[in-house]
Design a protein around this motif. Structure first.
Motif, PDB file in Angstrom:
ATOM      1  N   LYS A  18       0.829  -1.211   0.000  1.00 32.92           N
ATOM      2  CA  LYS A  18       0.000   0.000   0.000  1.00 32.92           C
ATOM      3  C   LYS A  18       0.859   1.255   0.000  1.00 32.92           C
ATOM      4  N   GLN A  21       1.987   2.215  -3.367  1.00 31.03           N
ATOM      5  CA  GLN A  21       0.906   2.450  -4.334  1.00 31.03           C
ATOM      6  C   GLN A  21       0.553   1.233  -5.199  1.00 31.03           C
ATOM      7  N   GLN A  23      -2.002  -1.806  -5.865  1.00 38.19           N
ATOM      8  CA  GLN A  23      -3.332  -2.321  -5.557  1.00 38.19           C
ATOM      9  C   GLN A  23      -3.260  -3.843  -5.577  1.00 38.19           C
TER      10      GLN A  23
END
Length: 225
Positions: A18, A21, A23
């Motif tokens: 996380k 960045q 997902q």
């Protein structure tokens, strides 16, 4: 996709992904991993082997029946046999716990680069570039800087196999089955000779290899430059 049943380890990896960045989906069982693979088509899979319902190696086998999604094993199993088995079944990389989070992120980036390369190549028209190395698949020639490499049929095929699997550990067994299918897997003399010949062409300073990395007792990988 992260596949990890250990809550503490999973939370650490999830927080790291996380923070960078990424997902992702987090599966805690083998079946959940297979379901998520179908639903979300992840770009990379981080896979623990010790899952509560069935072994992670079985997950690798099932995914490889349908998908070429890069799989990075993250496991506490440090035995050489476990590593070779996972790689032979189709894993792209193998990290032994405990591992550096930065190393894990680096392996993820390499897997994503390799996936992007494979998705953007077009059969015989493609040209492979890795640092100063260039392979023209249409003309079946290879160059280091501006020097054309002197390759036999075997060493050229070995180079192409490495190029198509850049940064992936290729086991002795995989290389033998692919290049010398009629020879016993434990007869690696031909492989050692071919590796030495290819290194002679690729590595001016063989004490500091820039392309072929040896994984002792396991196999070889081609370094991304």
């Amino acid at each position: 996709m992260l596949v990890e049943d250990d809550q503490e380890v999973g939370r650490l990896i999830a927080m790291t992904l996380k923070a960078n960045q990424y997902q992702f989906e987090w599966a805690k069982t083998g079946q959940e991993a297979l379901d998520n693979q179908q639903l979300f088509q992840p770009a990379v899979i981080l896979l623990d082997l010790g899952l509560p319902d069935f072994d992670g190696v079985e997950v690798i086998e099932k995914i490889r029946q349908e998908q070429l999604t890069p799989i990075i094993v993250i496991s506490a199993r440090s035995d050489e046999t476990d590593k070779i088995t996972a790689l032979d079944k189709g894993a792209d990389d193998y990290l032994i716990k405990p591992f550096s989070i930065n190393e894990m992120l680096a392996r993820v980036r390499v897997a994503l680069r390799r996936k992007a390369y494979l998705e953007n190549t077009h059969d015989e028209q493609r040209v492979y570039r890795n640092g100063s190395l260039k392979i023209d698949f249409f003309s079946r020639t290879a160059y280091l800087a501006k020097r054309q490499l002197n390759l036999t049929e075997t060493t050229y095929n070995l180079l192409c196999l490495f190029a198509d699997n850049t940064a992936k550990v290729l086991t002795h067994g995989f290389l033998m089955r692919t290049l010398w299918p009629d020879k016993p897997l434990n007869d690696t003399t031909s492989l050692r000779v071919a590796i030495a010949a290819l290194r002679k062409e690729l590595e001016p300073e063989q004490q500091s290899p820039k392309f072929i990395k040896t994984h002792i007792g396991v196999g070889y990988s081609f370094i991304q430059n």
